[in-house]
Design a protein around this motif. Structure first.
Motif, short mmCIF file in Angstrom:
data_model
loop_
_atom_site.label_atom_id
_atom_site.label_comp_id
_atom_site.label_asym_id
_atom_site.label_seq_id
_atom_site.Cartn_x
_atom_site.Cartn_y
_atom_site.Cartn_z
N LEU A 31 0.82 -1.21 0.00
CA LEU A 31 0.00 0.00 0.00
C LEU A 31 0.85 1.26 0.00
N MET A 32 1.76 1.38 0.96
CA MET A 32 2.58 2.59 1.08
C MET A 32 3.54 2.73 -0.10
N PHE A 35 1.53 4.22 -2.96
CA PHE A 35 1.33 5.65 -2.77
C PHE A 35 2.61 6.42 -3.10
N GLY A 36 3.73 5.91 -2.60
CA GLY A 36 5.01 6.55 -2.85
C GLY A 36 5.36 6.59 -4.33
N ASP A 37 5.04 5.53 -5.05
CA ASP A 37 5.33 5.45 -6.48
C ASP A 37 4.52 6.48 -7.26
N ILE A 38 3.24 6.62 -6.91
CA ILE A 38 2.39 7.61 -7.58
C ILE A 38 2.91 9.02 -7.31
N TYR A 39 3.26 9.29 -6.05
CA TYR A 39 3.76 10.62 -5.69
C TYR A 39 5.08 10.92 -6.39
N LYS A 40 5.96 9.93 -6.47
CA LYS A 40 7.27 10.12 -7.07
C LYS A 40 7.16 10.43 -8.57
N GLN A 41 6.25 9.75 -9.25
CA GLN A 41 6.14 9.90 -10.69
C GLN A 41 5.19 11.01 -11.14
N GLU A 42 4.14 11.26 -10.33
CA GLU A 42 3.11 12.21 -10.76
C GLU A 42 2.88 13.36 -9.81
#
Length: 205
Positions: A31-32, A35-42
């Motif tokens: 889960l975390m 979330f981190g992947d989405i924030y990092k890329q977008e």
């Protein structure tokens, strides 16, 4: 509903993307980490992608279902087709769910498509906004593409309405069938009445 759904939008984005994939991408991450992947890329915009349709859907569902439940129940009671009982709540709740599904399904489709598009920096997005998504969907797939997934949505909203209406019914709902905010008002009024009676008894002593 609008405020709550807007705040929780990142979880909805992740849910949509995990459901759209099988064993790769977000479906295989924690889960975390997702979330981190989405924030990092977008960035933050990626986590709140589709928040407009999300808020619109919440407002539409609440407004349509509350009004339809009360209207349906009143019409049935006025015509003496049923008495005020559990079966009447079932009929009114499923009718409200049907109306809510009709009103919100196009917004739900747009919301899902907006959330599912992964927009990275300097990368062109498929949809520029909610209206653009609606226009492109109807233009390329026809009007009824906005009603994909209607039956599962209805099967979710129908039982949900039954549960909510019965919770309000057994927590002090009025005979007229008002629920939602009306339910809360009725409970508060009952509490005030009991408090007032207690003070009156104390004064008599």
């Amino acid at each position: 509903g609008v405020i709550a759904s807007s705040i929780a939008n990142p979880t909805d984005v992740l849910k949509v993307r995990m459901q759209a994939q099988s064993t790769t991408g977000y479906a295989s991450q924690g889960l975390m980490a997702s979330f981190g992947d989405i924030y990092k890329q977008e960035g933050l915009r990626g986590l709140w992608r589709g928040v407009g349709p999300t808020a619109q859907r919440a407002a539409t569902v609440a407004g349509v279902e509350l009004a339809m439940y009360d209207w349906c129940k009143k019409q049935i009671l006025d015509r003496q087709l049923m008495v005020d009982s559990i079966p009447l709540h079932f009929v009114s709740s499923f009718t409200a769910g049907f109306a809510g599904a009709i009103a919100s399904n196009p917004i739900d489709v747009i919301k899902t498509r907006m959330m599912n598009q992964k927009v990275v920096a300097n990368d062109a997005s498929v949809y520029r906004g909610s209206l653009d998504c609606a226009i492109k969907t109807v233009r390329h797939e026809g009007f009824f593409a906005l009603y994909r997934g209607f039956i599962p949505l209805y099967l979710r909203l129908g039982p949900w309405n039954i549960i909510v209406s019965h919770v309000c019914l057994f927590s002090g709902d009025s005979p007229n069938g008002a629920w939602g905010f009306g339910c809360i008002v009725n409970v508060c009024n009952r509490w005030r009445g009991e408090e007032g009676q207690g003070r009156k008894r104390e004064g008599e002593r």
